[in-house]
Write an enzyme that holds these catalytic residues in place. Structure first.
Site, mmCIF file in Angstrom:
data_model
loop_
_atom_site.group_PDB
_atom_site.id
_atom_site.type_symbol
_atom_site.label_atom_id
_atom_site.label_comp_id
_atom_site.label_asym_id
_atom_site.label_seq_id
_atom_site.Cartn_x
_atom_site.Cartn_y
_atom_site.Cartn_z
ATOM 1 N N ARG A 34 0.807 -1.214 0.000
ATOM 2 C CA ARG A 34 0.000 0.000 0.000
ATOM 3 C C ARG A 34 0.846 1.273 0.000
ATOM 4 N NH1 ARG A 34 -3.217 -1.430 5.239
ATOM 5 N NH2 ARG A 34 -1.049 -1.883 5.673
ATOM 6 N N LYS A 53 3.226 -19.231 5.132
ATOM 7 C CA LYS A 53 2.605 -19.724 6.347
ATOM 8 C C LYS A 53 2.229 -18.511 7.211
ATOM 9 C CE LYS A 53 5.645 -20.311 10.222
ATOM 10 N NZ LYS A 53 6.343 -21.090 11.176
ATOM 11 N N HIS A 98 9.380 -23.347 4.280
ATOM 12 C CA HIS A 98 10.768 -23.169 3.859
ATOM 13 C C HIS A 98 11.667 -24.306 4.348
ATOM 14 C CE1 HIS A 98 11.088 -21.227 7.804
ATOM 15 N NE2 HIS A 98 12.357 -21.551 7.765
ATOM 16 N N LYS A 122 11.371 -22.428 22.005
ATOM 17 C CA LYS A 122 12.132 -21.176 21.964
ATOM 18 C C LYS A 122 12.930 -21.027 23.248
ATOM 19 C CE LYS A 122 9.260 -18.700 18.762
ATOM 20 N NZ LYS A 122 10.255 -18.772 17.694
ATOM 21 N N LYS A 161 15.367 -26.630 2.399
ATOM 22 C CA LYS A 161 16.721 -26.761 2.949
ATOM 23 C C LYS A 161 17.466 -27.888 2.252
ATOM 24 C CE LYS A 161 15.742 -24.921 7.542
ATOM 25 N NZ LYS A 161 16.784 -23.908 7.715
ATOM 26 N N HIS A 170 6.385 -27.424 10.022
ATOM 27 C CA HIS A 170 7.786 -27.813 9.797
ATOM 28 C C HIS A 170 8.095 -29.231 10.309
ATOM 29 C CE1 HIS A 170 8.194 -23.740 8.699
ATOM 30 N NE2 HIS A 170 8.354 -23.235 9.896
HETATM 31 N N1 LIG Z 1 8.750 -12.331 8.648
HETATM 32 C C1 LIG Z 1 9.023 -13.608 8.656
HETATM 33 O O1 LIG Z 1 10.128 -14.042 9.013
HETATM 34 C C2 LIG Z 1 7.979 -14.601 8.219
HETATM 35 C C3 LIG Z 1 8.298 -15.965 8.254
HETATM 36 C C4 LIG Z 1 7.355 -16.886 7.792
HETATM 37 C C5 LIG Z 1 6.147 -16.449 7.332
HETATM 38 N N2 LIG Z 1 5.845 -15.115 7.324
HETATM 39 C C6 LIG Z 1 4.531 -14.720 6.807
HETATM 40 O O2 LIG Z 1 4.731 -13.871 5.679
HETATM 41 C C7 LIG Z 1 3.713 -12.887 5.606
HETATM 42 C C8 LIG Z 1 4.360 -11.508 5.621
HETATM 43 O O3 LIG Z 1 5.071 -11.343 6.834
HETATM 44 P P1 LIG Z 1 5.975 -10.098 7.164
HETATM 45 O O4 LIG Z 1 6.707 -10.430 8.406
HETATM 46 O O5 LIG Z 1 6.745 -9.649 5.973
HETATM 47 O O6 LIG Z 1 4.867 -8.994 7.516
HETATM 48 P P2 LIG Z 1 5.049 -7.409 7.583
HETATM 49 O O7 LIG Z 1 6.464 -7.014 7.859
HETATM 50 O O8 LIG Z 1 3.967 -6.905 8.471
HETATM 51 O O9 LIG Z 1 4.740 -6.939 6.087
HETATM 52 C C9 LIG Z 1 3.463 -6.982 5.530
HETATM 53 C C10 LIG Z 1 3.529 -6.460 4.111
HETATM 54 O O10 LIG Z 1 2.223 -6.479 3.568
HETATM 55 C C11 LIG Z 1 1.896 -5.197 3.052
HETATM 56 N N3 LIG Z 1 0.455 -5.012 3.203
HETATM 57 C C12 LIG Z 1 -0.256 -4.975 4.366
HETATM 58 N N4 LIG Z 1 -1.560 -4.784 4.098
HETATM 59 C C13 LIG Z 1 -1.681 -4.699 2.747
HETATM 60 C C14 LIG Z 1 -2.766 -4.492 1.860
HETATM 61 N N5 LIG Z 1 -4.014 -4.307 2.308
HETATM 62 N N6 LIG Z 1 -2.521 -4.476 0.537
HETATM 63 C C15 LIG Z 1 -1.252 -4.656 0.051
HETATM 64 N N7 LIG Z 1 -0.197 -4.832 0.852
HETATM 65 C C16 LIG Z 1 -0.396 -4.856 2.176
HETATM 66 C C17 LIG Z 1 2.727 -4.262 3.908
HETATM 67 O O11 LIG Z 1 2.988 -3.017 3.297
HETATM 68 P P3 LIG Z 1 1.998 -1.746 3.440
HETATM 69 O O12 LIG Z 1 1.731 -1.582 4.893
HETATM 70 O O13 LIG Z 1 2.752 -0.645 2.804
HETATM 71 O O14 LIG Z 1 0.792 -2.106 2.665
HETATM 72 C C18 LIG Z 1 4.019 -5.040 4.005
HETATM 73 O O15 LIG Z 1 4.772 -4.907 2.815
HETATM 74 C C19 LIG Z 1 2.805 -13.151 6.801
HETATM 75 O O16 LIG Z 1 1.760 -14.002 6.391
HETATM 76 C C20 LIG Z 1 3.710 -13.909 7.777
HETATM 77 O O17 LIG Z 1 2.990 -14.735 8.640
HETATM 78 C C21 LIG Z 1 6.739 -14.199 7.747
#
Ligand SMILES: NC(=O)c1ccc[n+]([C@@H]2O[C@H](COP(=O)([O-])OP(=O)(O)OC[C@H]3O[C@@H](n4cnc5c(N)ncnc54)[C@H](OP(=O)(O)O)[C@@H]3O)[C@@H](O)[C@H]2O)c1
Length: 482
Positions: free
Chosen positions: A51, A146, A176, A329, A180, A238
């Site tokens: 966004r 996930k 992921h 953890k 591995k 996992h």
């Molecule tokens: N981080 C990790 O290590 C990790 C590991 C495994 C899985 N995941 C999964 O991966 C996904 C993303 O995680 P994350 O940690 O990257 O989350 P995050 O840091 O909160 O990022 C969310 C992203 O989504 C965008 N977004 C939010 N609402 C939106 C909307 N309505 N339209 C379009 N874009 C939107 C945000 O940008 P804007 O706010 O600018 O829209 C941001 O780029 C989640 O499902 C999480 O469970 C994450």
């Protein structure tokens, strides 16, 4: 010695959530490494979408900083070239603005993939708009992160929503762990050698241990984690995937549905788990650090940050061989491994003073990916027939030398598999649902009984009761160590 790099076909990859944590820490640094290795063709294009109202240059700057921070050593010129391939479109998954813009950037005649690196509540809206605005067709691929559901009902609902717009063959559910190197090597070792498979059953294997231990706390994910816990966050996905790969029957071919059919059969053969065979834990505060409840800002939380369990697989191969799983953890070390502990030799010709010795095949996922086979030999030198156990080691770092650094990490490999259209290392919808169908009753049982996790010290191996889980069977967990 190391991989032949085979360039993938030209592609347009749209990363929804391109400005988020996962994209900055894993996806884009991983793509940069593939670019560096020569796997990404000249015509490949990556488009970030979120966004936030920012231009192409601002996104490129953001990703340059992310790769500098999370991508390891790199050549600045190559990084400049890589970020030059990036584009950005501001688009709201829940709104109608920006979609025509995004569509205008997509090219005909190249692979088209959409990575949903956003919360699962947006998957449905994204899928609908991708179809509605004509960005996706029957050849496009979607990658979903996930957590895939919170329980069976929500996972089913997600599957239904995604399948309204895409065929199963277009949906890539990422775990992921499956990307591995060692996890894939597990299949190579099992099914590429004559040595192991004949012994890979209840007749020769005493038990199998799977440990995924983390030293970190819940970090900034406290809100999410307290609603999930170790069972949903780690075991359902996992550890279940590792269990499937270690226990499955040989697939007829190394092809997506052959492999996934066999994994599914393992999940379906799992017995329900008696609650006496599960130990939940929650880390406590110590002198220097707050405990779990402070981390999740919920002093009454009964969510587990640790879980250990004994499982039984009811089929001909495994009846009688228990599987012990644990994850948590704030444990002693960051170490993930699978240990296949073979039975004692039926009779020791060396007499009781030689002691008992067991072969253990250890498959190490992190750190130091590799495998070790513990074998018994004569202790060198005089003094009679004294037996000792020594490791036959196969660490990637040793086997591959400096080239080991070029082994792609899990995300890199999986994204390239998406572009290649290979779903072998992705979870199929029915697999995910079967895993939830097995997990749900366990969690419901805890809720119904008002189960409270056992406290454990940060930096320990988990609660005492987890040690007892194996002691009462006359077995012992392997040390959690680096
Ligand atoms: N981080 C990790 O290590 C990790 C590991 C495994 C899985 N995941 C999964 O991966 C996904 C993303 O995680 P994350 O940690 O990257 O989350 P995050 O840091 O909160 O990022 C969310 C992203 O989504 C965008 N977004 C939010 N609402 C939106 C909307 N309505 N339209 C379009 N874009 C939107 C945000 O940008 P804007 O706010 O600018 O829209 C941001 O780029 C989640 O499902 C999480 O469970 C994450």
């Amino acid at each position: 010695m190391v991989s032949r790099v085979i360039p993938v076909d030209p592609f347009d990859l749209v990363i929804f959530g391109g400005t988020g944590d996962l994209a900055r820490r894993k996806i884009l640094p991983g793509l940069f490494r593939r670019f560096n290795s020569g796997q990404m063709p000249e015509e490949a294009r990556i488009i970030g979408a979120a966004r936030s109202d920012m231009g192409r240059e601002a996104f490129q700057d953001m990703i340059r900083r992310a790769v500098e921070e999370f991508g390891g050593p790199h050549d600045p010129e190559a990084l400049t070239e890589f970020v030059g391939r990036l584009d950005y479109v501001a688009v709201d998954a829940m709104g109608d603005g920006g979609w025509e813009d995004l569509k205008g950037k997509l090219r005909a005649g190249v692979v088209r993939a959409f990575y949903f690196s956003v919360g699962p509540s947006l998957f449905g809206a994204l899928a609908e708009r991708l179809r509605g605005f004509g960005l996706a067709d029957d050849d496009s691929r979607v990658v979903v992160e996930k957590p895939f559901g919170h329980d069976l009902a929500s996972a089913r609902a997600l599957n239904v929503t995604l399948r309204e717009h895409f065929h199963e063959e277009q949906i890539y559910r990422i775990d992921h762990y499956l990307g591995k190197e060692t996890v894939q090597n597990l299949m190579a070792v099992r099914f590429g050698n004559m040595l192991f498979e004949p012994l890979w059953n209840a007749q020769y294997v005493d038990h199998i241990q799977i440990t995924v231990a983390e030293t970190v706390d819940v970090g900034g994910r406290g809100g999410y984690y307290d609603k999930a816990g170790a069972m949903r966050d780690m075991v359902q996905n996992h550890l279940m995937q590792l269990l499937c790969l270690i226990a499955m029957e040989p697939p007829a071919r190394f092809e997506p549905d052959s492999v996934r059919d066999e994994k599914l059969k393992v999940i379906r053969a799992l017995d329900p788990v008696d609650y006496h065979q599960i130990v939940r834990g929650q880390y406590e505060a110590d002198d220097s650090q707050p405990g779990y409840r402070a981390h999740v800002d919920n002093q009454r939380s009964t969510t587990e940050s640790f879980v250990a369990m004994k499982l039984a697989i009811s089929n001909w191969r495994w009846a009688g061989t228990p599987f012990y799983l644990r994850t948590g953890k704030k444990l002693r070390a960051r170490a993930s491994e699978i240990a296949v502990v073979f039975k004692d030799a039926p009779h020791s010709i060396f007499g009781p003073e030689a002691g008992t010795h067991r072969n253990v095949l250890t498959i190490r996922l992190q750190p130091n990916e590799g495998m070790t086979l513990g074998v018994t030999i004569k202790e060198p030198g005089p003094g009679g027939m004294r037996l000792i156990d020594v490791p036959l080691d196969m660490s990637f770092a040793d086997a591959l030398g400096p080239d080991a650094e070029d082994v792609p990490d899990a995300y890199e490999r999986l994204i390239m598999d998406v572009i290649r259209g290979n779903q072998t290392l992705f979870m199929r919808g029915d697999e995910v649902e079967a895993a939830w169908a097995w997990t749900d009753p366990i969690i419901e049982g805890w809720t119904a009984r008002g189960d409270v996790p056992k406290p454990y010290d940060a930096g320990s191996s988990g609660p005492e009761d987890a040690l007892m889980l194996m002691h009462k069977d006359g077995r012992k967990w392997r040390d959690i160590r680096v």
